[in-house]
Write a protein that holds these residues in place. Structure first.
Motif, mmCIF file in Angstrom:
data_model
loop_
_atom_site.group_PDB
_atom_site.id
_atom_site.type_symbol
_atom_site.label_atom_id
_atom_site.label_comp_id
_atom_site.label_asym_id
_atom_site.label_seq_id
_atom_site.Cartn_x
_atom_site.Cartn_y
_atom_site.Cartn_z
ATOM 1 N N THR A 137 0.796 -1.228 0.000
ATOM 2 C CA THR A 137 0.000 0.000 0.000
ATOM 3 C C THR A 137 0.830 1.279 0.000
ATOM 4 N N LYS A 138 2.120 1.209 0.359
ATOM 5 C CA LYS A 138 2.963 2.402 0.371
ATOM 6 C C LYS A 138 3.952 2.432 -0.788
ATOM 7 N N LEU A 139 3.857 1.472 -1.686
ATOM 8 C CA LEU A 139 4.783 1.413 -2.816
ATOM 9 C C LEU A 139 4.525 2.593 -3.759
ATOM 10 N N LYS A 140 5.541 3.437 -3.938
ATOM 11 C CA LYS A 140 5.396 4.641 -4.749
ATOM 12 C C LYS A 140 6.049 4.522 -6.121
ATOM 13 N N SER A 141 7.106 3.740 -6.217
ATOM 14 C CA SER A 141 7.813 3.642 -7.493
ATOM 15 C C SER A 141 8.340 2.237 -7.720
ATOM 16 N N VAL A 142 8.281 1.809 -8.974
ATOM 17 C CA VAL A 142 8.796 0.506 -9.392
ATOM 18 C C VAL A 142 9.573 0.701 -10.684
ATOM 19 N N SER A 143 10.775 0.172 -10.736
ATOM 20 C CA SER A 143 11.574 0.219 -11.952
ATOM 21 C C SER A 143 11.637 -1.183 -12.547
ATOM 22 N N LEU A 144 11.254 -1.301 -13.820
ATOM 23 C CA LEU A 144 11.217 -2.596 -14.496
ATOM 24 C C LEU A 144 12.343 -2.681 -15.526
ATOM 25 N N PRO A 145 13.060 -3.812 -15.590
ATOM 26 C CA PRO A 145 14.211 -3.935 -16.497
ATOM 27 C C PRO A 145 13.797 -4.236 -17.933
ATOM 28 N N LYS A 146 14.719 -3.982 -18.861
ATOM 29 C CA LYS A 146 14.469 -4.270 -20.276
ATOM 30 C C LYS A 146 14.290 -5.759 -20.528
ATOM 31 N N SER A 147 14.828 -6.584 -19.644
ATOM 32 C CA SER A 147 14.736 -8.033 -19.823
ATOM 33 C C SER A 147 13.332 -8.577 -19.577
ATOM 34 N N LEU A 148 12.450 -7.791 -18.967
ATOM 35 C CA LEU A 148 11.131 -8.274 -18.558
ATOM 36 C C LEU A 148 10.255 -8.588 -19.766
ATOM 37 N N GLU A 149 9.701 -9.814 -19.787
ATOM 38 C CA GLU A 149 8.850 -10.255 -20.888
ATOM 39 C C GLU A 149 7.413 -10.542 -20.460
ATOM 40 N N THR A 150 7.222 -10.878 -19.175
ATOM 41 C CA THR A 150 5.893 -11.288 -18.722
ATOM 42 C C THR A 150 5.558 -10.664 -17.371
ATOM 43 N N ILE A 151 4.371 -10.057 -17.297
ATOM 44 C CA ILE A 151 3.784 -9.631 -16.032
ATOM 45 C C ILE A 151 2.504 -10.437 -15.867
ATOM 46 N N ASP A 152 2.451 -11.255 -14.846
ATOM 47 C CA ASP A 152 1.285 -12.099 -14.599
ATOM 48 C C ASP A 152 0.103 -11.222 -14.158
ATOM 49 N N TYR A 153 -0.874 -11.764 -13.488
ATOM 50 C CA TYR A 153 -2.031 -10.935 -13.150
ATOM 51 C C TYR A 153 -2.055 -10.540 -11.673
ATOM 52 N N LYS A 154 -2.697 -9.375 -11.426
ATOM 53 C CA LYS A 154 -2.840 -8.772 -10.096
ATOM 54 C C LYS A 154 -1.489 -8.491 -9.441
ATOM 55 N N LYS A 202 6.014 -8.981 -23.534
ATOM 56 C CA LYS A 202 5.199 -9.685 -24.527
ATOM 57 C C LYS A 202 3.861 -10.151 -23.959
ATOM 58 N N ASN A 203 3.809 -10.361 -22.648
ATOM 59 C CA ASN A 203 2.602 -10.908 -22.029
ATOM 60 C C ASN A 203 2.253 -10.112 -20.779
ATOM 61 N N ILE A 204 0.971 -9.812 -20.620
ATOM 62 C CA ILE A 204 0.506 -9.139 -19.414
ATOM 63 C C ILE A 204 -0.861 -9.695 -19.037
ATOM 64 N N GLY A 205 -1.048 -9.985 -17.770
ATOM 65 C CA GLY A 205 -2.285 -10.581 -17.294
ATOM 66 C C GLY A 205 -3.335 -9.545 -16.943
ATOM 67 N N TYR A 206 -4.407 -10.029 -16.352
ATOM 68 C CA TYR A 206 -5.544 -9.184 -16.019
ATOM 69 C C TYR A 206 -5.419 -8.600 -14.611
ATOM 70 N N GLY A 207 -6.067 -7.464 -14.409
ATOM 71 C CA GLY A 207 -6.235 -6.908 -13.071
ATOM 72 C C GLY A 207 -4.964 -6.446 -12.393
ATOM 73 N N ASN A 208 -3.983 -6.021 -13.163
ATOM 74 C CA ASN A 208 -2.693 -5.664 -12.561
ATOM 75 C C ASN A 208 -2.714 -4.344 -11.804
ATOM 76 N N PHE A 209 -3.693 -3.484 -12.109
ATOM 77 C CA PHE A 209 -3.676 -2.154 -11.504
ATOM 78 C C PHE A 209 -4.983 -1.820 -10.782
ATOM 79 N N ILE A 210 -5.644 -2.832 -10.249
ATOM 80 C CA ILE A 210 -6.851 -2.603 -9.454
ATOM 81 C C ILE A 210 -6.482 -1.790 -8.208
ATOM 82 N N ASP A 211 -7.274 -0.778 -7.921
ATOM 83 C CA ASP A 211 -7.096 0.046 -6.717
ATOM 84 C C ASP A 211 -5.759 0.783 -6.669
#
Length: 301
Positions: free
Chosen positions: A139-156, A174-183
């Motif tokens: 709930t307090k996470l303000k920033s996330v840095s994602l690397p160029k190597s990232l290919e898949t983000i699962d869901y939620k 290349k792949n991203i799941g559902y509901g990753n940014f709820i709330d």
């Protein structure tokens, strides 16, 4: 599963062996049946050795004095760190962070789930996938840095990150799941550097624009016309979103997944227009939407 543990006089809980640490039950009074529950107030540091592949539910429930956790590269699943309120930072082995990890290719399921004091996180270079709910409830996470190597983000993955303000999606995703940014109620800026998706009006689609994945920014007009290329509306697509009050669903839509229009809040879609045959819907597609809260229109012919 072969799991052995020791607790020394300095409060270091060392867990070794092979396989997954079991899930444990919470009983009235806030205690669990974990083997170290009776010593939970004394645990200040947790060292999980190579060979442990998973940590089940409630393993560290209310171990509120834990200040340091070190995890192995073999770990594929980590349960909630809820109530471990002294854990405030995370980083690779040797970084000196409160939570030191050895993740290489993958951030495992629930890795930082409910780590409520985590404020920032740099996903290491080389990580190719982030599994389900990895940062859910931070709930307090303000920033996330994602690397160029990232290919898949699962869901939620980022569900419930209420302080997250911006995020940049790398070019190789290349792949991203559902509901990753709820709330993610403060999220105002999302930049997609990858050519594999279409992002417009704050809404994410696959590159063919046949799947509406998620209304991420909740910034679309109050009356929204889903593009006529869309065939599937994904799970959680408009879950708890408030900006759209009237939505028009074209005849091209053949499937609407679970909780796509679930309300679960005091605001949301009030009018829904269908322009073709009734699409396939799931049991909870319109969950928590009573007949008095939404009006659905179908064509006469």
């Amino acid at each position: 599963t072969e799991v052995l543990w020791t607790l020394d006089e300095e409060g270091t809980l060392t867990i070794g062996g092979k396989g997954k640490i079991l899930s444990y039950t919470i009983y009235v009074g806030g205690y669990t049946d974990s083997p170290w529950n009776s010593f939970k107030e004394s645990i200040k540091k947790v060292v999980i050795k190579e060979g442990i592949t998973g940590i089940g539910d409630n393993a560290f429930y209310r171990c509120s004095n834990i200040e340091k956790i070190i995890t192995p590269s073999t770990l594929k699943y980590f349960t909630s760190l809820e109530y471990c309120t002294k854990i405030k930072s995370a980083g690779p082995i040797g970084s000196g962070a409160d939570y030191e990890y050895a993740y290489r290719d993958n951030i495992p399921e629930n890795a930082f789930y409910n780590m409520q004091n985590l404020e920032s996180f740099d996903v290491p270079d080389g990580v190719k996938s982030i599994s389900r709910s990895a940062f859910e409830g931070c709930t307090k996470l303000k920033s996330v840095s994602l690397p160029k190597s990232l290919e898949t983000i699962d869901y939620k993955v980022f569900t419930g990150c209420k302080e997250l303000e911006s995020i940049e999606i790398p070019e190789n995703l290349k792949n991203i799941g559902y509901g990753n940014f709820i709330d993610c109620v403060k999220l105002k800026s999302v930049k997609f550097n990858t050519p594999n998706f279409i992002f417009e009006d704050g809404i994410l689609y696959n590159i063919e624009k046949t799947i509406l994945i998620e209304n991420i920014l909740d910034s679309a007009p109050s009356e929204y016309f889903i593009p006529e290329t869309v065939e599937t509306i994904g799970q959680y697509a408009f879950y708890r979103k408030k900006s759209i009050k009237t939505i028009h669903i074209p005849a091209s839509v053949r499937k609407i997944e679970d909780e796509a229009f679930s309300k679960r809040s005091s605001a949301g879609i009030s009018y829904c227009y269908f322009y073709g045959d009734v699409p396939e819907v799931k049991v909870y597609t319109f969950d928590n939407l009573s007949p008095s809260s939404i009006t659905i229109y179908y064509p006469l012919e």
